[in-house]
Design an enzyme around this catalytic site. Structure first.
Site, PDB file in Angstrom:
ATOM      1  N   GLU A 272      28.879  19.311  29.188  1.00  0.00           N
ATOM      2  CA  GLU A 272      27.898  20.250  28.623  1.00  0.00           C
ATOM      3  C   GLU A 272      26.897  20.705  29.672  1.00  0.00           C
ATOM      4  O   GLU A 272      26.528  21.882  29.728  1.00  0.00           O
ATOM      5  CB  GLU A 272      27.164  19.595  27.439  1.00  0.00           C
ATOM      6  CG  GLU A 272      28.037  19.280  26.249  1.00  0.00           C
ATOM      7  CD  GLU A 272      28.446  20.517  25.454  1.00  0.00           C
ATOM      8  OE1 GLU A 272      29.231  20.367  24.511  1.00  0.00           O
ATOM      9  OE2 GLU A 272      27.988  21.639  25.774  1.00  0.00           O
ATOM     10  N   ARG A 276      26.722  24.666  30.708  1.00  0.00           N
ATOM     11  CA  ARG A 276      25.493  25.341  30.283  1.00  0.00           C
ATOM     12  C   ARG A 276      24.512  25.513  31.438  1.00  0.00           C
ATOM     13  O   ARG A 276      23.966  26.600  31.646  1.00  0.00           O
ATOM     14  CB  ARG A 276      24.808  24.556  29.150  1.00  0.00           C
ATOM     15  CG  ARG A 276      25.652  24.405  27.900  1.00  0.00           C
ATOM     16  CD  ARG A 276      24.837  23.849  26.743  1.00  0.00           C
ATOM     17  NE  ARG A 276      25.692  23.302  25.702  1.00  0.00           N
ATOM     18  CZ  ARG A 276      25.368  23.268  24.411  1.00  0.00           C
ATOM     19  NH1 ARG A 276      24.218  23.752  24.004  1.00  0.00           N
ATOM     20  NH2 ARG A 276      26.194  22.728  23.531  1.00  0.00           N
TER      21      ARG A 276
END
Length: 648
Positions: A272, A276
């Site tokens: 993640e 991101r």
């Protein structure tokens, strides 16, 4: 009494007492004598202590040396070569012992000589100090202080500047205004939705990872640990830039410059944080040209590298940004790493090597690819779980939705991002898709094409919202398919887009559920209550956009507009946008989370759907799995550090 201030070592003087201070002697000569007296006392005490220790040191000729015998304690299976034991238990010293005792005496005599020399040198230095005036002593202190400050400055200067590299060809980073007035009106509406989402976060959740739009406060999940890393800011910046929201972009940039710190004691998801944060920072760097985004991306990437310290080189799912300690999710099969997590690093890590000249990033992801290429794959399928300690597959569960999805996406996009020179990636993608089509893709009784999940030898006729991205992937990979199958894969993409639109159209809210089944007479409908929610996900709209770019069929813009209207009607609240818990209910409850990917992906794809094709054209940009655009690396004859020359 005047108390001297304690000043930091920042170039200011060490605090001194001015003449006239009542608690100390007034005269300079008296002060100097006092200093000398104190120095003599300290020196005499030191000499007494050292000579006392010297004269009272035990003589090894009279006292047996205490030997821990660590070789016996730590490695008990190896016998000591120096001594043997009599059956009675008495230690017998071999002939070598006499030689050892003589050697010990020589060592101790040498030690005494060294101590004497050190004492004499210390005494001489002390005498020289006492001859110096107060001003000379202060000058020496200041010199030492300045040297210390220089050392500290060098230490705090941070990492070495990155090597200059040619900026990839960056085109189509703004505007993209459509010629049709009605399409422009729709695009302006998407821009207004983005502004509402951002302004709400700016007001109620600034600096937090995400927003609770009903409670109007910050929100975070375990993928970011216990840290406040401003995930929404980093994830949304490139969307703001593309939409021309310059003031909002400037606010986000200032927060990143002043507050984004990766030296926190937080355990984060490697996957993640890569897609991101690193993806978002790199994309924003390429779009804006602002160096701060590149530097922050590299700082974070260095913090992720310890996650690869496993027996196989397959990274842990989580890593502590401060300590570098990694581990896997407790729920994953037998301590396994997850295919979609360790297989979704390639795009960002290739760019990191390109920008830094550090081959480690490229080598890490290529090692993963090579390891997977050597492994047996049941029915040609990649299971979702791989144990990073043993290098063996975990549970035989294969999915193009959650746990597997972006692994396949990154194989295709590695080829595209390399200017189609990474033919190994393309071949791996083609082989994987062939196996998926053979074992996972089916047509329902009602004629809907869907992608099921393979679990322990049988197909589960269920498709997740996450798997709906695959329609766009098939269309994107159509050109370059083997055996002239471009038309086939473009058609397959269209069929998946249609199925996923049906999953939206068969709900009350016209928003799609998390997962939907194709059995017992039900098609494209969620059965379980815990699969009926919509959390602002982008995958269906993503596929609409790809299909629009490749076909310009107006139905994709129509379907996208239906979704945008439903989001604005049912997910919009005064404090932002929230997911809903049941898309089949006319009066749904909110989950009270504005996901960062809503700003990074959902609204970006909608905006691009209603923009002209010259905004971020596919010839120049490849989108990571969080919709962050990274430029195609037209490397030509340039070879990435740590790589072999590309074969066309």
């Amino acid at each position: 009494m005047t108390t001297p201030a304690l000043l930091p070592l920042s170039g200011r003087r060490i605090p001194t007492l001015s003449p006239g201070t009542s608690s100390f002697p007034h005269h300079r000569a008296t002060l100097r004598l006092s200093e000398k007296f104190i120095l003599l006392l300290i020196l005499s005490a030191f000499i007494t202590l050292c000579f006392g220790a010297f004269f009272f040191l035990p003589d090894n000729s009279k006292h047996k040396r205490f030997d821990l015998g660590l070789e016996d304690v730590l490695i008990p299976h190896i016998d000591s070569p120096k001594e043997g034991k009599h059956p009675s238990g008495q230690v017998i010293i071999h002939g070598q012992g006499v030689h050892d005792e003589h050697r010990h005496r020589e060592e101790e005599e040498s030690l005494r000589d060294k101590i004497r020399a050190d004492h004499e040198r210390a005494l001489q230095e002390a005498k020289e100090k006492l001859r110096k005036s107060r001003e000379e002593l202060q000058a020496e202190i200041q010199t030492e202080k300045n040297k210390l400050m220089e050392d500290l400055k060098k230490k705090d200067a941070g990492p070495k500047p990155l090597p200059p590299v040619p900026m990839p060809r960056v085109v189509g980073v703004s505007d993209g205004e459509p010629p049709e007035p009605d399409v422009k009106e729709k695009r302006d509406k998407i821009r207004e939705m983005m502004k509402h989402a951002w302004d709400s976060y700016r007001q109620y959740g600034w600096g937090h990872n995400e927003l609770k739009p009903l409670a109007k406060k910050g929100h975070s999940t375990n993928i970011f640990g216990n840290s406040q890393l401003g995930a929404t800011i980093v994830d949304a910046l490139d969307t703001l830039y593309i939409m021309g929201l310059h003031e909002e972009f400037k606010d986000g940039q200032e927060w990143i410059e002043q507050n984004l710190d990766f030296g926190v004691n937080a355990e984060v998801s490697v996957f993640e944080v890569n897609i991101r944060f690193i993806g978002g920072l790199l994309a924003t760097y390429y779009l804006s040209g602002q160096e701060v985004f590149k530097m922050k991306a590299v700082q974070l990437a260095e913090k992720l590298l310890p996650a690869f310290n496993t027996p196989t080189g397959i990274p842990w799912a989580m890593v502590n940004l401060k300590s570098g300690v990694g581990r896997n999710w407790g729920w994953a099969s037998a301590g396994s790493s997850i295919l979609a997590e360790f297989g979704t690093l390639h795009m960002e890590f290739v760019h990191l090597t390109y920008l830094t000249g550090n081959p480690a990033y490229y080598q890490k992801v290529m090692h993963i690819r090579k390891l997977l290429a050597k492994m047996d794959r049941p029915n040609g399928l990649y299971p979702n779980y791989l144990n990073p300690r043993t290098g063996r597959w975990g549970q035989h569960h294969t999915s193009v939705g959650g746990l597997g999805d972006s692994f396949y996406e990154y194989l295709l996009k590695a080829w595209l991002m390399s200017d189609k020179t990474d033919t190994e990636a393309r071949k791996t993608y083609d082989d994987a898709i062939e196996a998926i089509e053979r074992h996972l893709i089916r047509k329902s009784n009602g004629g809907l094409t869907f992608i099921g999940e393979w679990k322990n030898g049988h197909l589960e006729r269920k498709m997740g919202h996450l798997a709906c991205f695959a329609g766009g992937m098939f269309a994107l990979g159509a050109d370059g398919s083997p055996d002239d199958k471009a038309g086939h894969y473009l058609q397959l993409g269209a069929e998946i887009a249609h199925t996923c639109h049906e999953s939206y159209d068969r709900t009350v809210l016209k928003l799609g559920p998390e997962a939907f089944k194709f059995d017992s007479g039900l098609e494209a409908v969620a059965v379980r209550q815990n699969e009926k929610y919509y959390i602002l996900r982008p995958e269906v709209i993503e596929t609409y956009w790809y299909m629009w770019r490749f076909t310009h069929d107006p139905k994709y813009r129509q379907w996208g507009w239906e979704a945008a209207q439903a989001i604005d009607k049912y997910c919009r609240v005064s404090g932002g946008f929230s997911g809903v818990k049941d898309v089949y209910s006319s009066n749904p409850t909110y989950d009270d989370v504005q996901q960062s990917f809503f700003l990074a992906e959902t609204l970006k794809y909608l905006y691009l759907l209603f923009s002209s094709d010259d905004l971020l054209p596919f010839e120049s940009w490849v989108f990571n799995t969080e919709a962050h655009p990274l430029p195609v690396l037209h490397l030509g004859n340039i070879t990435l550090p740590g790589s072999e020359p590309a074969q066309r």
